[in-house]
Structures are given as structure tokens and as C-alpha cells.
Design a protein around this motif. Structure first.
Motif, PDB file in Angstrom:
ATOM      1  N   ILE A 174       0.842  -1.204   0.000  1.00 57.54           N
ATOM      2  CA  ILE A 174       0.000   0.000   0.000  1.00 57.54           C
ATOM      3  C   ILE A 174       0.870   1.243   0.000  1.00 57.54           C
ATOM      4  O   ILE A 174       1.963   1.251   0.541  1.00 57.54           O
ATOM      5  N   ARG A 175       0.339   2.294  -0.616  1.00 58.23           N
ATOM      6  CA  ARG A 175       1.071   3.564  -0.650  1.00 58.23           C
ATOM      7  C   ARG A 175       0.780   4.343   0.623  1.00 58.23           C
ATOM      8  O   ARG A 175      -0.367   4.467   1.039  1.00 58.23           O
ATOM      9  N   VAL A 176       1.830   4.866   1.237  1.00 59.78           N
ATOM     10  CA  VAL A 176       1.664   5.648   2.455  1.00 59.78           C
ATOM     11  C   VAL A 176       2.075   7.115   2.278  1.00 59.78           C
ATOM     12  O   VAL A 176       1.766   7.942   3.114  1.00 59.78           O
ATOM     13  N   ARG A 177       2.760   7.401   1.186  1.00 56.17           N
ATOM     14  CA  ARG A 177       3.048   8.774   0.788  1.00 56.17           C
ATOM     15  C   ARG A 177       3.462   8.746  -0.678  1.00 56.17           C
ATOM     16  O   ARG A 177       3.611   7.682  -1.267  1.00 56.17           O
ATOM     17  N   SER A 180       1.969  -0.979  13.661  1.00 60.43           N
ATOM     18  CA  SER A 180       1.008  -0.033  14.226  1.00 60.43           C
ATOM     19  C   SER A 180       1.122   1.310  13.529  1.00 60.43           C
ATOM     20  O   SER A 180       2.066   1.551  12.773  1.00 60.43           O
ATOM     21  N   MET A 181       0.151   2.165  13.806  1.00 61.49           N
ATOM     22  CA  MET A 181       0.194   3.552  13.337  1.00 61.49           C
ATOM     23  C   MET A 181      -0.105   4.419  14.538  1.00 61.49           C
ATOM     24  O   MET A 181      -0.906   4.055  15.390  1.00 61.49           O
ATOM     25  N   GLU A 234       2.599   8.330  11.925  1.00 57.53           N
ATOM     26  CA  GLU A 234       3.752   7.470  11.662  1.00 57.53           C
ATOM     27  C   GLU A 234       3.316   6.011  11.628  1.00 57.53           C
ATOM     28  O   GLU A 234       2.525   5.569  12.454  1.00 57.53           O
ATOM     29  N   ALA A 235       3.842   5.288  10.649  1.00 55.57           N
ATOM     30  CA  ALA A 235       3.647   3.854  10.567  1.00 55.57           C
ATOM     31  C   ALA A 235       4.869   3.198  11.194  1.00 55.57           C
ATOM     32  O   ALA A 235       5.998   3.601  10.910  1.00 55.57           O
ATOM     33  N   VAL A 269       3.471   8.969   7.389  1.00 58.14           N
ATOM     34  CA  VAL A 269       2.361   8.706   6.479  1.00 58.14           C
ATOM     35  C   VAL A 269       1.715  10.040   6.126  1.00 58.14           C
ATOM     36  O   VAL A 269       1.410  10.836   7.015  1.00 58.14           O
ATOM     37  N   THR A 270       1.501  10.270   4.843  1.00 61.43           N
ATOM     38  CA  THR A 270       0.823  11.478   4.403  1.00 61.43           C
ATOM     39  C   THR A 270      -0.672  11.312   4.636  1.00 61.43           C
ATOM     40  O   THR A 270      -1.251  10.271   4.305  1.00 61.43           O
TER      41      THR A 270
END
Length: 86
Positions: free
Chosen positions: A36-39, A51-52, A61-62, A72-73
Motif C-alpha cells: 500500500i502507498r503511504v506517501r 502499528s500507526m 507514523e507507521a 504517512v501522508t
């Protein structure tokens, strides 16, 4: 996986690889495998996400299984939630 200066890097537990594929191609190719895209410039394996959390400076933050923290954006939060709903 992340892109830095138009170069895409793939990280494993022990090595770093450079790929000729762009991040969008890899995201599409590996979506079924849980990436998955996080930014804008970073994709992670959702199965390695521990966790996040919200940091002291209000960033999300991931935390990965190897204790690495990735910012994470906020615009990608909905996509992350959707990926975990599947």
C-alpha cells in the motif's frame, strides 16, 4: 519501497535493491500481495505494518515490524484503511 531522485529502491531485511520500474507500476503489480502507498514516494507491505500512531508533532507514523518509523501522508489514510478492510 521508495523513490529518491527518480530511482526506486526495494528494501528487504538484509539488502537494498534498485529497480528500473517506477513506483506506480510496482504499486499496481504488488497490490494483491498487500503493498500500500503511504506517501507520494513510498509503498509498504501492509503485513509488515505493526502499528500507526500520531507523533508529538502531529504527524502520522507507521511502525514496521523492524521498528522502522515511516511518516504517512494524511491524504493516503483512506487508502490504507480501505486496504485493511479487504
Amino acid at each position: 519501497m521508495e523513490t529518491i531522485d527518480r530511482r526506486t529502491y526495494l528494501y528487504t531485511a538484509s539488502r537494498v535493491y534498485e529497480s528500473s520500474e517506477n513506483l506506480l507500476s510496482l504499486e499496481i503489480l504488488l497490490e494483491a500481495a498487500g503493498f500500500i502507498r503511504v506517501r507520494k514516494n513510498c509503498i509498504i507491505n501492509k503485513y509488515k505494518l505493526r502499528s500507526m500512531m500520531i507523533s508529538k508533532n502531529s504527524q502520522i507514523e507507521a511502525v514496521l515490524g523492524n521498528d522502522e518509523y515511516i511518516v504517512v501522508t494524511r491524504s493516503y489514510i483512506a487508502g490504507i484503511k480501505e486496504a485493511f478492510a479487504r
